[in-house]
Design a protein around this motif. Structure first.
Motif, short mmCIF file in Angstrom:
data_model
loop_
_atom_site.label_atom_id
_atom_site.label_comp_id
_atom_site.label_asym_id
_atom_site.label_seq_id
_atom_site.Cartn_x
_atom_site.Cartn_y
_atom_site.Cartn_z
N GLU A 103 0.81 -1.22 0.00
CA GLU A 103 0.00 0.00 0.00
C GLU A 103 0.84 1.27 0.00
OE1 GLU A 103 -2.43 -3.29 1.57
OE2 GLU A 103 -0.45 -2.54 2.10
N LEU A 104 1.87 1.33 0.83
CA LEU A 104 2.68 2.55 0.93
C LEU A 104 3.36 2.88 -0.39
CD1 LEU A 104 4.23 2.11 4.48
CD2 LEU A 104 2.15 3.33 3.82
N GLU A 105 3.92 1.85 -1.02
CA GLU A 105 4.57 2.07 -2.31
C GLU A 105 3.56 2.48 -3.37
OE1 GLU A 105 7.12 -0.44 0.16
OE2 GLU A 105 5.03 -0.62 -0.41
N TYR A 106 2.44 1.81 -3.38
CA TYR A 106 1.40 2.06 -4.38
C TYR A 106 0.82 3.47 -4.25
CZ TYR A 106 -2.94 1.32 -7.01
OH TYR A 106 -3.97 1.41 -7.91
N ILE A 107 0.57 3.91 -3.04
CA ILE A 107 -0.08 5.20 -2.82
C ILE A 107 0.91 6.35 -2.74
CG2 ILE A 107 -1.51 6.53 -1.18
CD1 ILE A 107 -3.08 4.38 -2.58
N TYR A 108 2.03 6.16 -2.05
CA TYR A 108 2.90 7.29 -1.72
C TYR A 108 4.20 7.34 -2.50
CZ TYR A 108 -0.28 7.50 2.20
OH TYR A 108 -1.41 7.56 2.96
N LEU A 109 4.85 6.21 -2.70
CA LEU A 109 6.19 6.25 -3.27
C LEU A 109 6.20 6.27 -4.79
CD1 LEU A 109 7.94 3.80 -0.79
CD2 LEU A 109 7.75 6.30 -0.69
N HIS A 110 5.22 5.66 -5.43
CA HIS A 110 5.17 5.60 -6.89
C HIS A 110 3.77 5.96 -7.40
CE1 HIS A 110 9.02 3.65 -6.49
NE2 HIS A 110 8.47 2.70 -5.76
N PRO A 111 3.26 7.13 -7.04
CA PRO A 111 1.89 7.46 -7.45
C PRO A 111 1.80 7.78 -8.94
CG PRO A 111 2.86 9.31 -6.32
CD PRO A 111 3.87 8.20 -6.25
N ALA A 112 0.93 7.07 -9.62
CA ALA A 112 0.67 7.34 -11.04
C ALA A 112 -0.15 8.62 -11.16
CB ALA A 112 -0.07 6.16 -11.66
N ILE A 113 -0.18 9.18 -12.33
CA ILE A 113 -0.90 10.43 -12.56
C ILE A 113 -2.38 10.31 -12.22
CG2 ILE A 113 -1.34 10.02 -15.01
CD1 ILE A 113 -0.44 13.41 -13.48
N MET A 114 -2.99 9.16 -12.50
CA MET A 114 -4.41 8.98 -12.18
C MET A 114 -4.63 9.00 -10.66
SD MET A 114 -6.02 9.09 -14.93
CE MET A 114 -7.65 8.54 -14.52
N LYS A 115 -3.70 8.44 -9.91
CA LYS A 115 -3.83 8.47 -8.45
C LYS A 115 -3.74 9.91 -7.94
CE LYS A 115 -1.70 4.04 -7.85
NZ LYS A 115 -0.43 3.93 -8.53
N LYS A 116 -2.91 10.70 -8.57
CA LYS A 116 -2.81 12.11 -8.18
C LYS A 116 -4.09 12.86 -8.53
CE LYS A 116 2.18 12.37 -8.54
NZ LYS A 116 3.33 12.95 -9.23
N LEU A 117 -4.63 12.61 -9.72
CA LEU A 117 -5.86 13.28 -10.14
C LEU A 117 -7.05 12.92 -9.26
CD1 LEU A 117 -5.63 12.99 -14.03
CD2 LEU A 117 -5.47 15.06 -12.67
N PHE A 118 -7.11 11.68 -8.80
CA PHE A 118 -8.23 11.23 -7.96
C PHE A 118 -7.95 11.39 -6.47
CE2 PHE A 118 -9.30 9.04 -11.93
CZ PHE A 118 -10.64 9.39 -12.03
N LEU A 119 -6.87 12.10 -6.13
CA LEU A 119 -6.52 12.41 -4.75
C LEU A 119 -6.43 11.16 -3.87
CD1 LEU A 119 -8.77 15.57 -4.29
CD2 LEU A 119 -6.34 15.50 -4.90
N PHE A 120 -5.79 10.13 -4.41
CA PHE A 120 -5.66 8.87 -3.67
C PHE A 120 -5.04 9.08 -2.29
CE2 PHE A 120 -6.22 4.40 -4.90
CZ PHE A 120 -7.05 4.56 -5.99
N GLN A 121 -3.94 9.82 -2.22
CA GLN A 121 -3.27 10.01 -0.94
C GLN A 121 -4.19 10.67 0.08
OE1 GLN A 121 0.47 12.02 -1.44
NE2 GLN A 121 1.32 10.38 -2.71
N LYS A 144 6.71 -1.07 9.44
CA LYS A 144 6.87 -0.22 8.25
C LYS A 144 5.76 0.83 8.19
CE LYS A 144 6.48 -0.97 3.29
NZ LYS A 144 6.45 -1.98 2.23
N VAL A 145 4.53 0.42 8.41
CA VAL A 145 3.37 1.33 8.33
C VAL A 145 3.42 2.36 9.45
CG1 VAL A 145 0.85 1.43 8.57
CG2 VAL A 145 1.89 -0.28 7.08
N THR A 146 3.63 1.92 10.69
CA THR A 146 3.64 2.88 11.80
C THR A 146 4.81 3.86 11.68
OG1 THR A 146 4.77 1.27 13.22
CG2 THR A 146 2.36 1.42 13.41
N SER A 147 5.96 3.39 11.23
CA SER A 147 7.12 4.29 11.03
C SER A 147 6.84 5.31 9.94
CB SER A 147 8.37 3.49 10.66
OG SER A 147 8.74 2.65 11.71
N PHE A 148 6.27 4.85 8.84
CA PHE A 148 5.97 5.76 7.74
C PHE A 148 5.03 6.87 8.20
CE2 PHE A 148 3.14 7.21 4.40
CZ PHE A 148 4.05 7.64 3.44
N TYR A 149 3.96 6.51 8.87
CA TYR A 149 2.99 7.52 9.30
C TYR A 149 3.57 8.41 10.40
CZ TYR A 149 -0.64 5.95 6.22
OH TYR A 149 -1.36 5.65 5.09
#
Length: 168
Positions: A103-121, A144-149
């Motif tokens: 999830e972290l990589e998909y949403i935050y580290l490598h966000p595609a343009i569509m994810k940015k347009l749809f405000l995924f983060q 990993k999740v708790t450290s990231f947040y």
């Protein structure tokens, strides 16, 4: 669907376990052409979202299917995002997010343009901040999740737990 694949298998395991201990379970999924409804265990109900061709839109257009549940398990990245987009704060407060690993990589580290347009983060974060619990499938992922947040000033340690999938 609560069948083949990692996320689908976890959905089936949680559905089986919760129904075995007496909970009334309803699984909301999108209909997949290769999936036959009669493959579903008779211990719980399955509701299919009307498929509009794009899975995320299928869930948004079926908002009435989310009403009146005591608890809601969000079992993948898309459902966590959609909950942040359409759920009230009250519904988010009774939701449990399951993190499977990417999830972290998909949403935050490598966000595609569509994810940015749809405000995924933004909407993913809304769910993570407001949900009742976050379940990670391993201690490694929980750390990993708790450290990231924590690095982003979002403290979720108290509501983030590890539950190993497949263990009964």
């Amino acid at each position: 669907p609560p069948t083949k694949g990692g996320i689908g298998s976890v959905a089936r395991q949680y559905s089986d376990l919760l129904s075995d201990i007496g909970h009334k379970v309803t699984v909301l999924t999108r209909r997949v052409k290769s999936y036959k409804q009669d493959n579903v265990c008779d211990r719980y109900k399955v509701k299919y979202a009307y498929d509009v061709g794009i899975s995320i839109l299928s869930y948004i257009f079926n908002i009435e299917l989310y009403k009146d549940y005591d608890g809601i398990i969000l079992n993948d990245t898309a459902s966590i995002y959609i909950a942040g987009l359409i759920f009230s704060k009250r519904k988010l407060n009774k939701s449990i997010c399951i993190m499977h690993g990417s999830e972290l990589e998909y949403i935050y580290l490598h966000p595609a343009i569509m994810k940015k347009l749809f405000l995924f983060q933004f909407f993913f974060n809304r769910t993570v901040k407001t949900c009742k619990k976050i379940v990670c499938v391993s201690d490694f992922l929980r750390n990993k999740v708790t450290s990231f947040y924590a690095k982003n000033n979002v403290l979720i340690n108290d509501k983030c737990v590890t539950i190993y999938a497949g263990v009964r």
